[in-house]
Design a protein around this motif. Structure first.
Motif, PDB file in Angstrom:
ATOM      1  N   MET A   1       0.319  -7.145   4.229  1.00  0.00           N
ATOM      2  CA  MET A   1       0.592  -5.860   3.578  1.00  0.00           C
ATOM      3  C   MET A   1       0.241  -5.928   2.086  1.00  0.00           C
ATOM      4  SD  MET A   1       1.460  -2.793   3.437  1.00  0.00           S
ATOM      5  CE  MET A   1       2.576  -1.506   3.749  1.00  0.00           C
ATOM      6  N   ILE A   2      -0.384  -4.867   1.577  1.00  0.00           N
ATOM      7  CA  ILE A   2      -0.726  -4.806   0.158  1.00  0.00           C
ATOM      8  C   ILE A   2       0.441  -4.202  -0.620  1.00  0.00           C
ATOM      9  CG2 ILE A   2      -2.230  -3.666  -1.531  1.00  0.00           C
ATOM     10  CD1 ILE A   2      -4.497  -3.838   0.499  1.00  0.00           C
ATOM     11  N   THR A   3       0.852  -4.875  -1.706  1.00  0.00           N
ATOM     12  CA  THR A   3       1.854  -4.315  -2.616  1.00  0.00           C
ATOM     13  C   THR A   3       1.174  -4.059  -3.958  1.00  0.00           C
ATOM     14  OG1 THR A   3       3.563  -5.603  -1.513  1.00  0.00           O
ATOM     15  CG2 THR A   3       4.149  -4.630  -3.634  1.00  0.00           C
ATOM     16  N   PHE A   4       1.355  -2.832  -4.450  1.00  0.00           N
ATOM     17  CA  PHE A   4       0.683  -2.377  -5.673  1.00  0.00           C
ATOM     18  C   PHE A   4       1.759  -2.119  -6.730  1.00  0.00           C
ATOM     19  CE2 PHE A   4      -1.251   1.739  -7.518  1.00  0.00           C
ATOM     20  CZ  PHE A   4      -1.857   1.055  -8.557  1.00  0.00           C
ATOM     21  N   LEU A  23     -10.605   3.799   0.010  1.00  0.00           N
ATOM     22  CA  LEU A  23     -10.846   2.864   1.116  1.00  0.00           C
ATOM     23  C   LEU A  23      -9.928   3.148   2.308  1.00  0.00           C
ATOM     24  CD1 LEU A  23     -11.315  -0.573  -0.746  1.00  0.00           C
ATOM     25  CD2 LEU A  23     -13.086   0.961   0.143  1.00  0.00           C
ATOM     26  N   GLY A  24      -8.940   4.027   2.112  1.00  0.00           N
ATOM     27  CA  GLY A  24      -8.015   4.367   3.196  1.00  0.00           C
ATOM     28  C   GLY A  24      -7.116   3.203   3.591  1.00  0.00           C
ATOM     29  N   LEU A  25      -6.779   2.347   2.603  1.00  0.00           N
ATOM     30  CA  LEU A  25      -5.953   1.173   2.919  1.00  0.00           C
ATOM     31  C   LEU A  25      -4.467   1.521   2.824  1.00  0.00           C
ATOM     32  CD1 LEU A  25      -7.884  -1.515   0.837  1.00  0.00           C
ATOM     33  CD2 LEU A  25      -7.811  -1.319   3.338  1.00  0.00           C
ATOM     34  N   PRO A  26      -3.650   1.037   3.780  1.00  0.00           N
ATOM     35  CA  PRO A  26      -2.198   1.228   3.638  1.00  0.00           C
ATOM     36  C   PRO A  26      -1.654   0.284   2.556  1.00  0.00           C
ATOM     37  CG  PRO A  26      -2.692  -0.023   5.639  1.00  0.00           C
ATOM     38  CD  PRO A  26      -4.015   0.305   4.991  1.00  0.00           C
ATOM     39  N   TYR A  27      -0.717   0.756   1.755  1.00  0.00           N
ATOM     40  CA  TYR A  27      -0.125  -0.105   0.726  1.00  0.00           C
ATOM     41  C   TYR A  27       1.246   0.421   0.343  1.00  0.00           C
ATOM     42  CZ  TYR A  27      -1.658   3.558  -2.565  1.00  0.00           C
ATOM     43  OH  TYR A  27      -1.861   4.755  -3.208  1.00  0.00           O
ATOM     44  N   SER A  57      -0.702  -7.491  -4.815  1.00  0.00           N
ATOM     45  CA  SER A  57      -0.529  -8.630  -3.913  1.00  0.00           C
ATOM     46  C   SER A  57      -1.033  -8.231  -2.537  1.00  0.00           C
ATOM     47  CB  SER A  57       0.946  -9.021  -3.790  1.00  0.00           C
ATOM     48  OG  SER A  57       1.385  -9.530  -5.016  1.00  0.00           O
ATOM     49  N   ASP A  58      -1.737  -9.159  -1.912  1.00  0.00           N
ATOM     50  CA  ASP A  58      -2.231  -8.933  -0.547  1.00  0.00           C
ATOM     51  C   ASP A  58      -1.858 -10.183   0.243  1.00  0.00           C
ATOM     52  OD1 ASP A  58      -3.493  -8.069   1.712  1.00  0.00           O
ATOM     53  OD2 ASP A  58      -5.539  -8.224   0.928  1.00  0.00           O
ATOM     54  N   GLY A  59      -0.781 -10.059   1.030  1.00  0.00           N
ATOM     55  CA  GLY A  59      -0.265 -11.256   1.690  1.00  0.00           C
ATOM     56  C   GLY A  59       0.191 -12.245   0.633  1.00  0.00           C
TER      57      GLY A  59
END
Ligand SMILES: N[C@@H](CCC(=O)N[C@@H](CS)C(=O)NCC(=O)O)C(=O)O
Length: 218
Positions: A1-4, A23-27, A57-59
């Motif tokens: 999961m991406i945390t912004f 990019l249509g990424l879930p975060y 953070s990504d993972g």
């Protein structure tokens, strides 16, 4: 999961928000209160020793600096056009990423900080630097629709936020139609999200500085 980790009013953070959405990424968003120093806690300094946002953070991997984060997201999740791999295209994108940390940061971004954070008119130096940047962009955009090549790249995403709110720093884009057309092209990309509205306190400072400059000009 991406945390912004972000601060909504920051153009540097908006580069990342915009690209995640394109990019249509879930975060997951962690909005930090900079006035309360939430970006300088031990937890945040462990993620970014520079003590600034944005951070992503990504993972188990963590990245800071908006340009670096755009590079990571483009290479990890994006189609190749966002960050071309050929030497010429890559060098030209990096040229504009460098401009975002130089001419953009010390031009339109600095003008916005002067007006909405400090309630002051931008200095002549900042205004002149903004004009030179806009002239350089106009020359580049005379050759094509995007800052580099025939498709949008992270150069466009990195430069977009502070130019899209240039009026917050009382920088007038009227004499630069190619830049205005380019802003509209970025805003038409699928998944686009605009810079958030100014908070009431920032909007009031903008109105006050604008009114005092108009009075002087009258
Ligand atoms: N080069 C960095 C600059 C980041 C930056 O200046 N962040 C500002 C918000 S726009 C910040 O965290 N300011 C608080 C501080 O420096 O203490 C980037 O592009 O991400």
């Amino acid at each position: 999961m991406i945390t912004f980790y972000t601060y909504a009013q920051s153009g540097n953070c908006h580069k990342v928000r915009l690209f995640l959405n394109l990019l249509g990424l879930p975060y997951e968003t962690r909005e930090l209160n900079l006035a309360q120093g939430e970006h300088k806690t031990e937890e945040m300094l462990a993620l970014n020793p520079f003590g600034q946002v944005p951070v992503l953070s990504d993972g188990d991997k963590t990245f800071s600096d908006s340009q670096a984060i755009l590079v990571y997201l483009a290479r990890r999740y994006g189609a190749e056009h966002w960050l071309p791999l050929d030497p010429e295209g890559l060098a030209k994108v990096v040229r504009w990423l460098a401009a975002t940390a130089g001419e953009v940061q010390f031009g339109p971004a600095a003008a916005r900080v002067a007006v909405i954070f400090r309630g002051e008119a931008p200095s002549d130096e900042v205004r002149n630097r903004s004009t030179r940047l806009l002239q350089a962009m106009s020359r580049t955009l005379a050759l094509g629709e995007w800052l580099v090549g025939d498709e949008p790249t992270i150069a466009d995403i990195a430069v977009f936020p502070y130019l899209s709110v240039a009026h917050h720093g009382l920088i007038d884009l009227t004499p630069f139609p190619r830049v205005r057309d380019w802003l509209a092209r970025v805003a038409a990309l699928p998944g686009f999200v605009p810079m958030p509205e100014l908070t009431p306190a920032f909007a009031e400072r903008l109105a006050t500085v604008h009114a005092s400059l108009s009075l002087k000009a009258a």
